[in-house]
Design a protein around this motif. Structure first.
Motif, PDB file in Angstrom:
ATOM      1  N   THR A  83      33.585 -73.574 148.856  1.00  0.00           N
ATOM      2  CA  THR A  83      33.383 -74.644 147.883  1.00  0.00           C
ATOM      3  C   THR A  83      32.500 -74.135 146.758  1.00  0.00           C
ATOM      4  OG1 THR A  83      33.589 -76.344 149.577  1.00  0.00           O
ATOM      5  CG2 THR A  83      32.538 -76.981 147.505  1.00  0.00           C
ATOM      6  N   LYS A  84      32.987 -74.167 145.525  1.00  0.00           N
ATOM      7  CA  LYS A  84      32.234 -73.605 144.394  1.00  0.00           C
ATOM      8  C   LYS A  84      31.233 -74.616 143.838  1.00  0.00           C
ATOM      9  CE  LYS A  84      35.186 -69.960 142.535  1.00  0.00           C
ATOM     10  NZ  LYS A  84      35.779 -69.408 141.307  1.00  0.00           N
ATOM     11  N   ASP A  85      30.052 -74.646 144.483  1.00  0.00           N
ATOM     12  CA  ASP A  85      29.005 -75.467 143.885  1.00  0.00           C
ATOM     13  C   ASP A  85      28.006 -74.588 143.130  1.00  0.00           C
ATOM     14  OD1 ASP A  85      27.535 -74.227 145.831  1.00  0.00           O
ATOM     15  OD2 ASP A  85      26.919 -76.049 146.855  1.00  0.00           O
ATOM     16  N   TYR A  86      28.206 -73.246 143.265  1.00  0.00           N
ATOM     17  CA  TYR A  86      27.453 -72.252 142.486  1.00  0.00           C
ATOM     18  C   TYR A  86      25.962 -72.230 142.787  1.00  0.00           C
ATOM     19  CZ  TYR A  86      31.804 -72.243 139.871  1.00  0.00           C
ATOM     20  OH  TYR A  86      33.133 -72.171 139.517  1.00  0.00           O
ATOM     21  N   ASP A  87      25.541 -72.910 143.845  1.00  0.00           N
ATOM     22  CA  ASP A  87      24.146 -72.821 144.259  1.00  0.00           C
ATOM     23  C   ASP A  87      24.132 -71.948 145.502  1.00  0.00           C
ATOM     24  OD1 ASP A  87      21.518 -73.098 144.887  1.00  0.00           O
ATOM     25  OD2 ASP A  87      21.457 -75.270 144.591  1.00  0.00           O
ATOM     26  N   SER A 303      34.531 -73.019 124.871  1.00  0.00           N
ATOM     27  CA  SER A 303      33.947 -74.154 125.590  1.00  0.00           C
ATOM     28  C   SER A 303      33.252 -73.662 126.858  1.00  0.00           C
ATOM     29  CB  SER A 303      35.032 -75.163 125.961  1.00  0.00           C
ATOM     30  OG  SER A 303      34.500 -76.156 126.813  1.00  0.00           O
ATOM     31  N   LEU A 304      32.010 -74.064 127.034  1.00  0.00           N
ATOM     32  CA  LEU A 304      31.259 -73.657 128.215  1.00  0.00           C
ATOM     33  C   LEU A 304      31.350 -74.684 129.344  1.00  0.00           C
ATOM     34  CD1 LEU A 304      28.012 -72.321 126.476  1.00  0.00           C
ATOM     35  CD2 LEU A 304      30.072 -71.065 127.085  1.00  0.00           C
ATOM     36  N   ASP A 305      32.198 -75.673 129.170  1.00  0.00           N
ATOM     37  CA  ASP A 305      32.266 -76.774 130.139  1.00  0.00           C
ATOM     38  C   ASP A 305      32.733 -76.324 131.520  1.00  0.00           C
ATOM     39  OD1 ASP A 305      31.425 -78.479 128.170  1.00  0.00           O
ATOM     40  OD2 ASP A 305      33.440 -79.192 127.656  1.00  0.00           O
ATOM     41  N   LYS A 306      33.637 -75.312 131.553  1.00  0.00           N
ATOM     42  CA  LYS A 306      34.242 -74.928 132.827  1.00  0.00           C
ATOM     43  C   LYS A 306      33.608 -73.685 133.438  1.00  0.00           C
ATOM     44  CE  LYS A 306      38.811 -76.839 131.705  1.00  0.00           C
ATOM     45  NZ  LYS A 306      40.262 -76.542 131.574  1.00  0.00           N
ATOM     46  N   ILE A 307      32.525 -73.203 132.875  1.00  0.00           N
ATOM     47  CA  ILE A 307      31.976 -71.960 133.382  1.00  0.00           C
ATOM     48  C   ILE A 307      31.204 -72.186 134.679  1.00  0.00           C
ATOM     49  CG2 ILE A 307      31.762 -70.978 131.080  1.00  0.00           C
ATOM     50  CD1 ILE A 307      28.701 -71.395 131.344  1.00  0.00           C
ATOM     51  N   ASN A 308      31.055 -71.081 135.412  1.00  0.00           N
ATOM     52  CA  ASN A 308      30.219 -71.052 136.602  1.00  0.00           C
ATOM     53  C   ASN A 308      28.775 -71.175 136.118  1.00  0.00           C
ATOM     54  OD1 ASN A 308      28.476 -70.090 138.618  1.00  0.00           O
ATOM     55  ND2 ASN A 308      29.989 -68.664 139.427  1.00  0.00           N
ATOM     56  N   THR A 309      28.259 -72.396 136.114  1.00  0.00           N
ATOM     57  CA  THR A 309      26.985 -72.655 135.439  1.00  0.00           C
ATOM     58  C   THR A 309      25.817 -71.891 136.043  1.00  0.00           C
ATOM     59  OG1 THR A 309      26.728 -74.641 136.801  1.00  0.00           O
ATOM     60  CG2 THR A 309      27.663 -74.926 134.594  1.00  0.00           C
ATOM     61  N   LYS A 310      25.765 -71.777 137.366  1.00  0.00           N
ATOM     62  CA  LYS A 310      24.649 -71.095 138.003  1.00  0.00           C
ATOM     63  C   LYS A 310      24.620 -69.609 137.640  1.00  0.00           C
ATOM     64  CE  LYS A 310      22.602 -74.334 140.434  1.00  0.00           C
ATOM     65  NZ  LYS A 310      21.167 -74.659 140.328  1.00  0.00           N
ATOM     66  N   LEU A 311      25.802 -69.025 137.430  1.00  0.00           N
ATOM     67  CA  LEU A 311      25.873 -67.604 137.099  1.00  0.00           C
ATOM     68  C   LEU A 311      25.857 -67.356 135.604  1.00  0.00           C
ATOM     69  CD1 LEU A 311      26.203 -64.641 137.783  1.00  0.00           C
ATOM     70  CD2 LEU A 311      28.664 -65.020 137.991  1.00  0.00           C
ATOM     71  N   PRO A 343      19.744 -65.509 137.635  1.00  0.00           N
ATOM     72  CA  PRO A 343      20.460 -66.146 138.755  1.00  0.00           C
ATOM     73  C   PRO A 343      20.113 -65.506 140.094  1.00  0.00           C
ATOM     74  CG  PRO A 343      21.952 -65.678 136.922  1.00  0.00           C
ATOM     75  CD  PRO A 343      20.661 -64.991 136.612  1.00  0.00           C
ATOM     76  N   ASP A 344      20.148 -66.308 141.152  1.00  0.00           N
ATOM     77  CA  ASP A 344      19.808 -65.824 142.491  1.00  0.00           C
ATOM     78  C   ASP A 344      20.686 -64.668 142.944  1.00  0.00           C
ATOM     79  OD1 ASP A 344      17.823 -67.766 142.795  1.00  0.00           O
ATOM     80  OD2 ASP A 344      19.239 -69.239 143.574  1.00  0.00           O
ATOM     81  N   ILE A 345      21.929 -64.634 142.482  1.00  0.00           N
ATOM     82  CA  ILE A 345      22.869 -63.635 142.988  1.00  0.00           C
ATOM     83  C   ILE A 345      22.887 -62.365 142.153  1.00  0.00           C
ATOM     84  CG2 ILE A 345      24.348 -65.364 144.065  1.00  0.00           C
ATOM     85  CD1 ILE A 345      26.260 -65.094 141.743  1.00  0.00           C
TER      86      ILE A 345
END
Length: 409
Positions: A83-87, A303-311, A343-345
């Protein structure tokens, strides 16, 4: 089905042990009697003590988990991981907490081994030594199940653990040793697994500054992918090749690999690849060409709306702040620089060096405002962060900025 207390009592009597002998110094005879009669629940520490006294594994004392229950837990764990929650760290913690209660009861079979595998990887950040110990055990379990590719994947993850702790040479040494063992095994012939190893090996060569070896491995992997029509890791390899070309200021080669990545992103409908392409072009304009007006224009075309925000958000924030600095909008730049968090990763020294540039740019902003003391403080942070990193254009920029600041101090 026998209870926990009944199983303990049966094993004690089989070994002709008294309550006093089994209780030892860790438990009272009365408490052990309550446990055997199911009138008290032992703690994990007490269970470990009882198992040790009896010479058995804790799993032998506990009721074995059913195959159906193992499968259900495995399905939940896989769902959380996919699940891509990016956290990333929160995701690992959720998965670890889900699996942890079942760990003592996982003994054998693919589902149990896979759960132990996932749990071991979740420990990599919080308890790396425990993670390594468990994953080595899991690798042996996979081998016993004749799942050589799964065992190979464990070997790759044993290298990722020191990498995440920024022990890059150790990570490379582990990977090369694991690969040597695998290549000696005639059953290891999986091309997808080979691509995983090729990509990580190239990444780690870059991490320790062995750029020639990294480029050779990267090119061999891209060629192997093309010849065998294998797409696993190809997006990451194209990213790696584009970044290397950028650092060499080879605009033609960079454009070549970004074009290949664009074709892949359309084929796979991969939003992360599309975001990377936009970022790479912004980064090139800001960092290598100093074309801030063009970077400003390009920034607003995606558009930055669909990006992996955490990364990706921190990367785009950093580029936006650099553009604003270049346009002379220093106060706006400082505000955004302050918001940038690594980012954490992110663990690769090249990525880290890009982020460490932030403090050098902050120093330049303060120079523009004639706040020299703040500029000195900021650039010293950048210098300390990048000191042990391999040589890159980002490290050179930081040292150049340091000299510029010191002249003014």
């Amino acid at each position: 089905m026998s209870t926990l207390g009944e199983r303990i009592r049966t094993l004690r009597k089989q070994q002709k042990m008294t309550l006093e002998a089994l209780a030892g110094t860790e438990l009272t005879k009365g408490m052990l009697s309550l446990i055997e009669n199911n009138k008290a629940n032992p703690s994990m520490e007490s269970l470990n003590h009882i198992a040790s006294q009896l010479g058995v594994e804790v799993s032998e004392l506990l009721e074995e988990i059913s195959g159906q229950e193992v499968r259900e837990v495995l399905d939940q764990a896989e769902l959380l991981l996919n699940t891509k929650d990016y956290d990333f760290l929160n995701e690992l913690e959720q998965v670890k907490n889900l699996i942890e209660p079942y760990i003592p009861r996982l003994t054998q079979g693919y589902e149990a081994t896979r759960l132990l595998d996932i749990y071991g990887r979740c420990l990599a950040y919080s308890a790396p030594e425990e993670s390594v110990t468990l994953l080595k055990k899991v690798a042996k379990m996979y081998e016993d199940l004749h799942l050589i590719t799964k065992a190979a994947d464990i070997g790759r993850n044993l290298a990722i653990i020191p990498f995440m702790n920024h022990q890059y040479q150790i990570a490379l040494d582990v990977l090369l040793e694991e690969r040597k063992k695998l290549e000696a095994n005639p059953l290891w012939i999986d091309p997808l697994s080979r691509m995983d190893f090729d990509y990580l090996e190239a990444v780690l060569y870059f991490a320790v500054g062995r750029n020639t070896d990294a480029i050779q491995m990267m090119n061999e992997a891209i060629q192997y992918s093309s010849e065998h029509k294998i797409f696993k890791q190809i997006d990451n390899l194209f990213r790696l090749a584009a970044v290397h070309a950028m650092m060499e200021e080879d605009a033609g080669k960079m454009a070549h690999y970004l074009k290949k990545l664009e074709a892949y992103s359309e084929f796979a409908d991969d939003e992360d690849s599309k975001a990377f392409i936009h970022y790479a072009n912004l980064h090139y304009l800001n960092t290598y060409q100093k074309m801030y007006m063009e970077a400003d224009s390009l920034y607003h075309k995606f558009s930055l709306d669909k990006i992996n925000t955490k990364l990706f958000t921190p990367y785009f924030q950093l580029e936006r702040a650099k553009t604003l600095y270049g346009l002379g909008r220093v106060f706006e730049a400082l505000k955004i620089f302050d918001e940038v968090k690594i980012p954490d990763i992110v663990h690769h020294p090249i990525d880290l060096s890009i982020f460490y540039e932030k403090d050098a740019y902050i120093a330049l902003c303060y120079l523009e405002l004639n706040q020299v003391k703040k500029a000195v403080d900021a650039v010293n942070v950048a210098i300390n962060n990048v000191e042990k990193m391999p040589d890159t254009p980002y490290k050179v920029f930081i040292y150049t900025t340091y000299e510029q600041v010191m002249i003014r101090s």
